[in-house]
Structures are given as structure tokens and as C-alpha cells.
Design an enzyme around this catalytic site. Structure first.
Site, PDB file in Angstrom:
ATOM      1  N   GLU A  30     -66.031 -40.213  59.706  1.00  0.00           N
ATOM      2  CA  GLU A  30     -64.902 -40.578  58.818  1.00  0.00           C
ATOM      3  C   GLU A  30     -63.587 -40.643  59.593  1.00  0.00           C
ATOM      4  O   GLU A  30     -63.367 -39.792  60.459  1.00  0.00           O
ATOM      5  CB  GLU A  30     -64.766 -39.535  57.695  1.00  0.00           C
ATOM      6  CG  GLU A  30     -65.960 -39.516  56.787  1.00  0.00           C
ATOM      7  CD  GLU A  30     -65.917 -38.366  55.776  1.00  0.00           C
ATOM      8  OE1 GLU A  30     -64.866 -37.714  55.642  1.00  0.00           O
ATOM      9  OE2 GLU A  30     -66.946 -38.129  55.152  1.00  0.00           O
ATOM     10  N   ARG A  66     -71.757 -33.830  53.223  1.00  0.00           N
ATOM     11  CA  ARG A  66     -71.097 -34.167  54.475  1.00  0.00           C
ATOM     12  C   ARG A  66     -71.871 -35.316  55.105  1.00  0.00           C
ATOM     13  O   ARG A  66     -73.094 -35.393  54.960  1.00  0.00           O
ATOM     14  CB  ARG A  66     -71.097 -32.967  55.443  1.00  0.00           C
ATOM     15  CG  ARG A  66     -70.123 -31.857  55.080  1.00  0.00           C
ATOM     16  CD  ARG A  66     -68.667 -32.281  55.330  1.00  0.00           C
ATOM     17  NE  ARG A  66     -67.708 -31.224  55.036  1.00  0.00           N
ATOM     18  CZ  ARG A  66     -67.027 -31.115  53.888  1.00  0.00           C
ATOM     19  NH1 ARG A  66     -67.210 -31.986  52.905  1.00  0.00           N
ATOM     20  NH2 ARG A  66     -66.158 -30.143  53.717  1.00  0.00           N
ATOM     21  N   HIS A  98     -64.365 -40.397  50.771  1.00  0.00           N
ATOM     22  CA  HIS A  98     -64.342 -38.926  50.684  1.00  0.00           C
ATOM     23  C   HIS A  98     -63.322 -38.450  49.638  1.00  0.00           C
ATOM     24  O   HIS A  98     -62.352 -37.755  49.961  1.00  0.00           O
ATOM     25  CB  HIS A  98     -64.047 -38.282  52.049  1.00  0.00           C
ATOM     26  CG  HIS A  98     -64.456 -36.836  52.114  1.00  0.00           C
ATOM     27  ND1 HIS A  98     -64.898 -36.234  53.277  1.00  0.00           N
ATOM     28  CD2 HIS A  98     -64.492 -35.874  51.163  1.00  0.00           C
ATOM     29  CE1 HIS A  98     -65.173 -34.953  53.024  1.00  0.00           C
ATOM     30  NE2 HIS A  98     -64.925 -34.716  51.743  1.00  0.00           N
TER      31      HIS A  98
HETATM   32  P1  NAP Z   1     -72.695 -23.552  47.744  1.00  0.00           P
HETATM   33  O1  NAP Z   1     -72.440 -22.984  46.391  1.00  0.00           O
HETATM   34  O2  NAP Z   1     -72.660 -22.646  48.922  1.00  0.00           O
HETATM   35  O3  NAP Z   1     -74.112 -24.306  47.670  1.00  0.00           O
HETATM   36  C1  NAP Z   1     -74.754 -24.792  48.790  1.00  0.00           C
HETATM   37  C2  NAP Z   1     -76.235 -24.976  48.490  1.00  0.00           C
HETATM   38  O4  NAP Z   1     -76.854 -25.598  49.615  1.00  0.00           O
HETATM   39  C3  NAP Z   1     -76.983 -23.686  48.213  1.00  0.00           C
HETATM   40  O5  NAP Z   1     -77.858 -23.900  47.156  1.00  0.00           O
HETATM   41  C4  NAP Z   1     -77.774 -23.437  49.495  1.00  0.00           C
HETATM   42  O6  NAP Z   1     -78.968 -22.727  49.192  1.00  0.00           O
HETATM   43  C5  NAP Z   1     -78.047 -24.861  49.955  1.00  0.00           C
HETATM   44  N1  NAP Z   1     -78.243 -24.975  51.405  1.00  0.00           N
HETATM   45  C6  NAP Z   1     -77.502 -24.462  52.386  1.00  0.00           C
HETATM   46  N2  NAP Z   1     -78.048 -24.750  53.576  1.00  0.00           N
HETATM   47  C7  NAP Z   1     -79.164 -25.457  53.338  1.00  0.00           C
HETATM   48  C8  NAP Z   1     -80.167 -26.024  54.166  1.00  0.00           C
HETATM   49  N3  NAP Z   1     -80.120 -25.893  55.491  1.00  0.00           N
HETATM   50  N4  NAP Z   1     -81.186 -26.699  53.574  1.00  0.00           N
HETATM   51  C9  NAP Z   1     -81.247 -26.827  52.238  1.00  0.00           C
HETATM   52  N5  NAP Z   1     -80.321 -26.299  51.402  1.00  0.00           N
HETATM   53  C10 NAP Z   1     -79.302 -25.624  51.947  1.00  0.00           C
HETATM   54  O7  NAP Z   1     -71.670 -24.717  48.067  1.00  0.00           O
HETATM   55  P2  NAP Z   1     -70.873 -25.665  47.060  1.00  0.00           P
HETATM   56  O8  NAP Z   1     -69.621 -25.007  46.646  1.00  0.00           O
HETATM   57  O9  NAP Z   1     -71.808 -26.159  46.023  1.00  0.00           O
HETATM   58  O10 NAP Z   1     -70.471 -26.856  48.074  1.00  0.00           O
HETATM   59  C11 NAP Z   1     -71.468 -27.549  48.781  1.00  0.00           C
HETATM   60  C12 NAP Z   1     -70.881 -28.495  49.801  1.00  0.00           C
HETATM   61  O11 NAP Z   1     -70.391 -29.656  49.173  1.00  0.00           O
HETATM   62  C13 NAP Z   1     -69.674 -28.011  50.611  1.00  0.00           C
HETATM   63  O12 NAP Z   1     -70.036 -27.122  51.644  1.00  0.00           O
HETATM   64  C14 NAP Z   1     -69.114 -29.308  51.140  1.00  0.00           C
HETATM   65  O13 NAP Z   1     -69.719 -29.647  52.368  1.00  0.00           O
HETATM   66  C15 NAP Z   1     -69.521 -30.341  50.071  1.00  0.00           C
HETATM   67  N6  NAP Z   1     -68.357 -30.821  49.310  1.00  0.00           N
HETATM   68  C16 NAP Z   1     -68.016 -32.132  49.379  1.00  0.00           C
HETATM   69  C17 NAP Z   1     -66.924 -32.597  48.658  1.00  0.00           C
HETATM   70  C18 NAP Z   1     -66.525 -34.029  48.701  1.00  0.00           C
HETATM   71  O14 NAP Z   1     -65.347 -34.307  48.529  1.00  0.00           O
HETATM   72  N7  NAP Z   1     -67.439 -34.964  48.890  1.00  0.00           N
HETATM   73  C19 NAP Z   1     -66.176 -31.729  47.883  1.00  0.00           C
HETATM   74  C20 NAP Z   1     -66.565 -30.405  47.835  1.00  0.00           C
HETATM   75  C21 NAP Z   1     -67.658 -29.961  48.545  1.00  0.00           C
HETATM   76  P3  NAP Z   1     -79.758 -21.889  50.308  1.00  0.00           P
HETATM   77  O15 NAP Z   1     -78.741 -21.049  51.023  1.00  0.00           O
HETATM   78  O16 NAP Z   1     -80.781 -21.135  49.552  1.00  0.00           O
HETATM   79  O17 NAP Z   1     -80.383 -22.907  51.223  1.00  0.00           O
HETATM   80  C1  8YV Z   2     -61.829 -32.125  50.452  1.00  0.00           C
HETATM   81  C2  8YV Z   2     -64.258 -31.326  50.561  1.00  0.00           C
HETATM   82  O1  8YV Z   2     -61.656 -33.513  50.453  1.00  0.00           O
HETATM   83  O2  8YV Z   2     -63.955 -29.222  49.547  1.00  0.00           O
HETATM   84  C3  8YV Z   2     -64.558 -29.880  50.396  1.00  0.00           C
HETATM   85  O3  8YV Z   2     -65.453 -29.396  51.113  1.00  0.00           O
HETATM   86  O4  8YV Z   2     -64.920 -32.023  51.251  1.00  0.00           O
HETATM   87  C4  8YV Z   2     -63.144 -31.927  49.788  1.00  0.00           C
HETATM   88  O5  8YV Z   2     -62.907 -31.259  48.613  1.00  0.00           O
HETATM   89  C5  8YV Z   2     -61.565 -31.654  51.821  1.00  0.00           C
HETATM   90  O6  8YV Z   2     -61.786 -30.310  52.049  1.00  0.00           O
HETATM   91  C6  8YV Z   2     -60.115 -31.936  52.172  1.00  0.00           C
HETATM   92  O7  8YV Z   2     -60.066 -32.234  53.482  1.00  0.00           O
END
Ligand code: NAP
Ligand code: 8YV
Length: 314
Positions: free
Chosen positions: A257, A228, A275
Site C-alpha cells: 500500500e 492486512r 484501506h
Molecule cells: P483479534 O480480536 O485479536 O482477532 C484476531 C483473530 O485472528 C483471532 O480469532 C485469532 O485467533 C486469529 N488469528 C491470529 N493469528 C492467526 C493465525 N496465524 N491463523 C489463523 N487465525 C489467526 O483482532 P481484531 O480486533 O478482530 O482485528 C483483526 C485485524 O484486523 C487487525 O489485527 C488488523 O490487522 C485488521 N484490521 C484491518 C482494518 C482495516 O482498515 N482494513 C481495520 C481494523 C483492523 P487465534 O489466536 O486463536 O488464532
Molecule cells: C487504520 C487498521 O486504517 O486498525 C487497524 O488495524 O488497519 C485501520 O483501522 C490504521 O491503523 C490507520 O493507519
């Protein structure tokens, strides 16, 4: 049919499935005052990770039972309030792991191999007029620090294996993996070539990639952010890139964004994406399917497939 508030967009397939089970009210098309007058009819919300549910909208829906989020990140939804009111919140974990991991690696490779610079070089006819461009850096055999080794972080680590990458990571708690764990982010940044951010957004990660972390990553370092925009201090990032304290950045997400600072848009050592971490036809179909499946299952028997952890006991 129950009334569903649709915040943001939905694919045609999602709309077909939803309209067979719900009366859909699109937030963007509601006349002003509609929510104040009819908000009590809404029992379901479908939204996405970017729009979430604004507090004033949540407050205008006294009979809300469930929020289904098209996306895994749900920092734009107040889950404390949802839990307090017994509202179920679901999201779309796992189905996008591989796609977002590909996006992270795409950004990393584009930085290392100067993809944009070289593309511009060919298009401008400079290859013919000036000869070969300067050499780039190899992306092989690098040390990559993953900030947030969760579902997507692990997929990134898996996909980096063929590049001979040494993976290390930082999160609040160590995971059951063989990679080296750092309990301090700056210490990890000092030891790696590339830092990939893939934590959730929200207060606990707000600007944790700050000036100190970027300086530790250093002039030869690369920062990739697919988490994010709030996770990286954007003003500090611009300063670090402009002053040469940080070498390269590959960014899919931004603080405000879709606004992206002009300073970032002007820099040649930055690769920018709007994004699109999960934005392929295939992955968005899977996300849309899970978003709707959660709603239909809740409607059928009150259970869901993928609750956010805070709502697992609702
Ligand atoms: P997840 O499985 O819950 O993994 C999150 C990781 O972050 C865990 O290892 C957690 O470990 C760590 N974490 C949480 N809070 C933290 C903190 N304060 N300091 C350090 N580490 C921390 O989540 P995921 O499914 O991999 O998704 C992660 C994130 O990716 C989503 O929440 C979203 O914001 C982002 N995302 C972006 C896109 C995009 O389009 N760019 C798409 C999908 C997801 P601990 O709890 O041990 O700290
Ligand atoms: C999407 C994301 O673009 O899954 C997330 O957390 O950031 C992306 O996969 C978003 O949720 C759609 O608005």
C-alpha cells in the site's frame, strides 16, 4: 512537558489534546540528523497501524516509555523489542469493530450484486441503449468462512445474520461459539461461498491465503480481505482471478500500500478500497480519542487503557 514523536498524521482534535500535555515533534518535519542528536529526549510516540515504528527509529529513542497506536493492528511495531526494553504499546481495539465489519460486508455485497459493473452500466447509458444487464448472484443464504474469528470477525458474523448466512471459521484455536470450527483453512475454503480474512498481519499469517486456498474457494467463490495485505498471496490472487480459478475479490488492503497492482485495477470481478475499513468520521474520532486517552493516562499514573496483549504485564 514531555516530548512526543508523532509518526504519520493526527486529527485536529487529537493534536489539540496532545499539545496541551506534550511537546510534539512531527517525524515528517524533523530536519535530518535531529533524531540522532535529540532522540534521547523523546519519551512518547503516537503512530498508526500503517506506519508503526521503524526499527531504526525505535533504536534512536533510548528513553522511550510508550507507543500509542491509532489502530488495532500493530504488526508494524516490533513488540518483542518493546517488551525487551519495557516500552508500553497500546492500540485501539473494539471501537472500530462495527465499522470494519460494515466494510467487509460492503465489499461482499458489491461483489455478489456487481455494484460497480451495474453502476458503470447506467453511467455509460447502456441501460437505455442495451436494456437490462445480466443477472447477479444473491448474497442471501450463503456460507461464509471467517478467517480470524476475533473481535471484528465476530462483529462480521453478527452483521451477516439478517442475510441468513451460515457462519464457519478458522483460527489457530477454537472459540466458545456455536459456529463450525475448521482447523484447516483449505478445508474451510472448499466448503464456503465466501472467505472473509480478518486476522492480524505479521509472520504467523503471512500469505496463509495462498494458491491452494484460493483454488479450494473456487470459480464461484468470493475472497474478501479486510485484514492486512500480507495475509493474501497477491501474485497468486491475480493468477487465480485471471485464470477463473477464483470468482471474485473484494479488497481493502494490499501487499505494498498504496501501490495496487495494475492487474487488479484492470479486473472487473474485483472491488477495491484504499484501506478504509475504519475510515469514517465517527469511528476515527473514537480511535483518536482512545489513542490520546492511553497517552494521557500513562502520563498521569503510568497505567493504560488498552495495552497490546504482549505488553499487558509491563
Ligand atoms: P483479534 O480480536 O485479536 O482477532 C484476531 C483473530 O485472528 C483471532 O480469532 C485469532 O485467533 C486469529 N488469528 C491470529 N493469528 C492467526 C493465525 N496465524 N491463523 C489463523 N487465525 C489467526 O483482532 P481484531 O480486533 O478482530 O482485528 C483483526 C485485524 O484486523 C487487525 O489485527 C488488523 O490487522 C485488521 N484490521 C484491518 C482494518 C482495516 O482498515 N482494513 C481495520 C481494523 C483492523 P487465534 O489466536 O486463536 O488464532
Ligand atoms: C487504520 C487498521 O486504517 O486498525 C487497524 O488495524 O488497519 C485501520 O483501522 C490504521 O491503523 C490507520 O493507519
Amino acid at each position: 512537558m514531555p516530548d512526543l514523536l508523532l509518526i504519520g498524521g493526527a486529527t485536529p482534535v487529537m493534536l489539540d489534546r496532545l499539545s496541551a500535555a506534550f511537546t510534539i515533534h512531527r517525524l515528517a518535519e524533523l530536519p535530518s540528523g535531529w533524531l540522532a542528536e535529540h532522540g534521547d529526549t523523546i519519551t512518547y510516540v503516537a503512530t498508526n497501524g500503517h506506519d508503526g515504528v521503524r526499527p531504526d527509529i525505535m533504536a534512536a529513542l533510548p528513553n522511550l516509555k510508550m507507543i500509542s497506536c491509532y489502530g488495532v493492528g500493530y504488526d508494524a511495531i516490533d513488540t518483542d523489542e518493546a517488551v525487551k526494553r519495557g516500552i508500553m504499546v497500546t492500540h485501539t481495539p473494539n471501537v472500530l469493530n462495527a465499522e470494519v465489519a460494515t466494510t467487509a460486508i460492503l465489499l461482499m455485497l458489491a461483489c455478489y450484486r456487481e455494484l460497480l459493473r451495474n453502476d458503470a452500466y447506467v453511467r455509460a447509458g447502456k441501460w437505455e441503449s442495451e436494456g437490462n444487464p445480466p443477472l447477479t448472484r444473491s448474497a442471501d443464504n450463503q456460507t461464509v468462512g471467517i478467517l480470524g474469528l476475533g473481535r471484528i470477525g465476530q462483529a462480521i458474523a453478527d452483521k451477516l445474520a439478517p442475510w441468513g448466512t451460515t457462519i464457519v471459521y478458522h483460527s489457530r484455536t477454537p472459540k466458545d461459539v456455536s459456529y463450525r470450527y475448521y482447523d484447516n483453512l483449505t478445508d474451510m475454503a472448499r466448503d464456503v461461498d465466501t472467505l472473509i480474512c480478518i486476522t492480524p498481519g505479521g509472520p504467523s499469517t503471512n500469505k496463509i491465503v495462498n494458491a491452494e486456498v484460493m483454488a479450494a474457494l473456487g470459480p464461484e467463490g468470493t475472497l474478501i480481505n479486510v485484514s492486512r495485505g500480507s495475509v493474501v498471496d497477491e501474485a497468486a490472487l491475480i493468477e487465480a482471478l485471471q485464470s477463473g480459478k477464483l470468482g471474485w475479490a473484494g479488497l481493502d488492503v494490499f501487499e505494498a500500500e498504496p501501490k495496487v497492482p495494475e492487474a487488479l485495477r484492470a479486473m472487473p470481478n474485483v472491488v477495491l478500497q484504499p484501506h478504509v475499513g475504519s475510515a469514517t468520521v465517527e469511528t476515527r474520532a473514537a480511535m483518536g480519542g482512545l489513542t490520546v486517552d492511553n497517552l494521557l493516562q500513562h502520563l498521569a499514573d503510568g497505567s493504560v487503557i488498552s495495552p497490546v496483549p504482549e505488553c499487558a504485564d509491563i
